[in-house]
Write a protein that holds these residues in place. Structure first.
Motif, PDB file in Angstrom:
ATOM      1  N   ALA A 142     111.205  80.359  97.421  1.00  0.00           N
ATOM      2  CA  ALA A 142     111.811  79.026  97.319  1.00  0.00           C
ATOM      3  C   ALA A 142     111.071  78.019  98.201  1.00  0.00           C
ATOM      4  O   ALA A 142     110.825  76.877  97.787  1.00  0.00           O
ATOM      5  CB  ALA A 142     113.281  79.100  97.708  1.00  0.00           C
ATOM      6  N   ASP A 143     110.687  78.432  99.416  1.00  0.00           N
ATOM      7  CA  ASP A 143     109.965  77.532 100.314  1.00  0.00           C
ATOM      8  C   ASP A 143     108.583  77.194  99.753  1.00  0.00           C
ATOM      9  O   ASP A 143     108.100  76.060  99.893  1.00  0.00           O
ATOM     10  CB  ASP A 143     109.825  78.168 101.695  1.00  0.00           C
ATOM     11  N   ARG A 144     107.927  78.160  99.131  1.00  0.00           N
ATOM     12  CA  ARG A 144     106.612  77.901  98.541  1.00  0.00           C
ATOM     13  C   ARG A 144     106.724  76.947  97.348  1.00  0.00           C
ATOM     14  O   ARG A 144     105.862  76.089  97.154  1.00  0.00           O
ATOM     15  CB  ARG A 144     105.967  79.216  98.124  1.00  0.00           C
ATOM     16  N   ALA A 145     107.775  77.098  96.565  1.00  0.00           N
ATOM     17  CA  ALA A 145     107.980  76.178  95.441  1.00  0.00           C
ATOM     18  C   ALA A 145     108.211  74.763  95.946  1.00  0.00           C
ATOM     19  O   ALA A 145     107.672  73.792  95.391  1.00  0.00           O
ATOM     20  CB  ALA A 145     109.161  76.651  94.597  1.00  0.00           C
ATOM     21  N   ASN A 146     108.976  74.623  97.003  1.00  0.00           N
ATOM     22  CA  ASN A 146     109.249  73.294  97.553  1.00  0.00           C
ATOM     23  C   ASN A 146     108.009  72.704  98.215  1.00  0.00           C
ATOM     24  O   ASN A 146     107.774  71.486  98.160  1.00  0.00           O
ATOM     25  CB  ASN A 146     110.401  73.366  98.562  1.00  0.00           C
ATOM     26  N   ALA A 147     107.201  73.550  98.848  1.00  0.00           N
ATOM     27  CA  ALA A 147     105.946  73.072  99.428  1.00  0.00           C
ATOM     28  C   ALA A 147     105.005  72.571  98.323  1.00  0.00           C
ATOM     29  O   ALA A 147     104.300  71.565  98.497  1.00  0.00           O
ATOM     30  CB  ALA A 147     105.279  74.189 100.232  1.00  0.00           C
ATOM     31  N   SER A 148     105.014  73.251  97.174  1.00  0.00           N
ATOM     32  CA  SER A 148     104.198  72.807  96.039  1.00  0.00           C
ATOM     33  C   SER A 148     104.706  71.472  95.504  1.00  0.00           C
ATOM     34  O   SER A 148     103.913  70.616  95.090  1.00  0.00           O
ATOM     35  CB  SER A 148     104.232  73.862  94.937  1.00  0.00           C
ATOM     36  N   ARG A 149     106.026  71.298  95.505  1.00  0.00           N
ATOM     37  CA  ARG A 149     106.585  70.014  95.055  1.00  0.00           C
ATOM     38  C   ARG A 149     106.087  68.868  95.927  1.00  0.00           C
ATOM     39  O   ARG A 149     105.712  67.798  95.429  1.00  0.00           O
ATOM     40  CB  ARG A 149     108.124  70.081  95.101  1.00  0.00           C
ATOM     41  N   ARG A 150     106.049  69.091  97.233  1.00  0.00           N
ATOM     42  CA  ARG A 150     105.575  68.041  98.142  1.00  0.00           C
ATOM     43  C   ARG A 150     104.123  67.683  97.875  1.00  0.00           C
ATOM     44  O   ARG A 150     103.741  66.505  97.933  1.00  0.00           O
ATOM     45  CB  ARG A 150     105.765  68.498  99.596  1.00  0.00           C
ATOM     46  N   GLU A 151     103.304  68.669  97.536  1.00  0.00           N
ATOM     47  CA  GLU A 151     101.891  68.388  97.256  1.00  0.00           C
ATOM     48  C   GLU A 151     101.735  67.648  95.921  1.00  0.00           C
ATOM     49  O   GLU A 151     100.869  66.785  95.792  1.00  0.00           O
ATOM     50  CB  GLU A 151     101.091  69.694  97.245  1.00  0.00           C
ATOM     51  N   LEU A 152     102.555  67.977  94.932  1.00  0.00           N
ATOM     52  CA  LEU A 152     102.508  67.240  93.664  1.00  0.00           C
ATOM     53  C   LEU A 152     102.873  65.777  93.880  1.00  0.00           C
ATOM     54  O   LEU A 152     102.240  64.873  93.334  1.00  0.00           O
ATOM     55  CB  LEU A 152     103.458  67.887  92.651  1.00  0.00           C
ATOM     56  N   VAL A 153     103.906  65.544  94.681  1.00  0.00           N
ATOM     57  CA  VAL A 153     104.331  64.171  94.977  1.00  0.00           C
ATOM     58  C   VAL A 153     103.250  63.443  95.762  1.00  0.00           C
ATOM     59  O   VAL A 153     102.968  62.261  95.516  1.00  0.00           O
ATOM     60  CB  VAL A 153     105.669  64.182  95.742  1.00  0.00           C
ATOM     61  N   ARG A 154     102.611  64.145  96.685  1.00  0.00           N
ATOM     62  CA  ARG A 154     101.531  63.528  97.453  1.00  0.00           C
ATOM     63  C   ARG A 154     100.363  63.155  96.537  1.00  0.00           C
ATOM     64  O   ARG A 154      99.651  62.177  96.802  1.00  0.00           O
ATOM     65  CB  ARG A 154     101.058  64.489  98.552  1.00  0.00           C
ATOM     66  N   GLY A 155     100.179  63.900  95.474  1.00  0.00           N
ATOM     67  CA  GLY A 155      99.103  63.601  94.532  1.00  0.00           C
ATOM     68  C   GLY A 155      99.402  62.464  93.581  1.00  0.00           C
ATOM     69  O   GLY A 155      98.501  62.000  92.881  1.00  0.00           O
TER      70      GLY A 155
END
Length: 314
Positions: free
Chosen positions: A225-238
């Motif tokens: 779950a934490d890795r999925a949320n970390a990926s979400r933050r990178e998508l938003v940053r992009g």
């Protein structure tokens, strides 16, 4: 006396002549009578089951049929009228088609055909997005280097983009949700591309079956779950708009990519789903909140306590 004995005997034969055959004309008359009675009772039934407004329309039509037919209106071949017909093709079910504005209440729509058309347009859009991402991977030197770690396919939920681990190239730090630099760059580029489509996004994190439990109870469920949320933050940053993300979940080792080998590194992955309309509606329906009337907070509280088995004060 002798003459009387020689008197001839006359025998009279009466020949009966039958009257001419009437040809069964009475049967035709009787059939006409029965038909007329059936039509009469049918008319009575129709009049008894028709609304008053429709009766007025029928009366107006028969009072001035030519005027109504020429002027148009609800009594002239309209599909919602009791009296059908009109137009150039009398066999048409919907009757006359007006040249002017059509009353929206008289329009008919094929809902299934409309849904099929929307689904086809959406499938074409997702297929086009898939092709675009594949093209971006080919022309971008950085992404092309990690091409084997990005899997794209169309599923029942929409377009699925999976970024998987390799034996010597993990996406995250060991047993942590810290994104590796190359993974950050991949997610930034994908986020920019996904923001160009109106579809909602869902993310899910996956691990392999290697057991992982800390003293604090932190396990593969929390890690995924934490890795999925970390990926979400990178998508938003992009460049991905944050309100386009509809679901972020951690599935741990519950859904392996390689079911034959649950310890295969490819099972450690991030799945990005570009949702189709059906999946988006299903997620929003599952997340719908239950509204409690504001004027009855006490009753709602008591119902919640009763459901939990707690005593309710009177």
């Amino acid at each position: 006396m002798a003459d009387e004995g020689m008197r001839p005997i006359v025998v009279k034969r009466i020949k009966k002549v039958a009257a001419g055959h009437h040809g069964g004309a009475w049967k035709i008359a009787y059939a006409d009578f029965v038909t007329a009675m059936m039509a009469f009772f049918l008319l009575m039934w129709l009049l008894g089951s028709t609304a008053k407004g429709d009766l007025n329309g029928i009366a107006e039509y028969f009072a001035t049929p030519l005027k109504v037919a020429m002027a148009g209106g609800s009594g002239s071949g309209d599909s919602s009228s009791v009296i059908k017909g009109g137009g150039t093709d009398l066999t048409r079910r919907n009757g006359q088609v007006k040249k002017g504005d059509i009353d929206p209440s008289s329009k008919t729509y094929n809902l299934e055909a409309a849904k099929a058309q929307v689904a086809k347009a959406e499938a074409d859009r997702l297929q086009s997005l898939k092709s675009k991402i594949e093209s971006v991977i080919e022309v971008n030197p950085l992404l092309k280097k990690y091409k084997n770690q990005m899997l794209l396919d169309i599923t029942s939920e929409g377009l699925r983009i999976q970024i998987v681990d390799e034996q010597n190239r993990p996406m995250f730090a060991l047993a942590r949700a810290e994104v590796q630099p190359y993974t950050r760059e991949i997610l930034n580029v994908i986020g920019m591309v996904l923001n160009e489509v109106p579809n909602k996004i869902g993310l899910s994190g996956h691990t392999d079956s290697t057991p992982y439990v800390s003293d604090a109870g932190y396990s593969n469920w929390e890690l995924s779950a934490d890795r999925a949320n970390a990926s979400r933050r990178e998508l938003v940053r992009g460049g991905l708009s944050d309100d386009k993300v509809l679901r972020v979940v951690g599935l741990a080792a519950a859904a392996h990519l390689d079911r034959a080998d649950p310890f295969n590194p490819v099972n450690r992955r991030i799945s990005i789903i570009v949702m189709n309309k059906r999946t988006e509606e299903a997620v929003q329906r599952d997340n719908a909140s239950i509204e409690v009337p504001a004027q009855q907070p006490q009753a709602a509280a008591e119902a919640a306590l009763a459901a939990a088995g707690a005593p309710v004060k009177n």
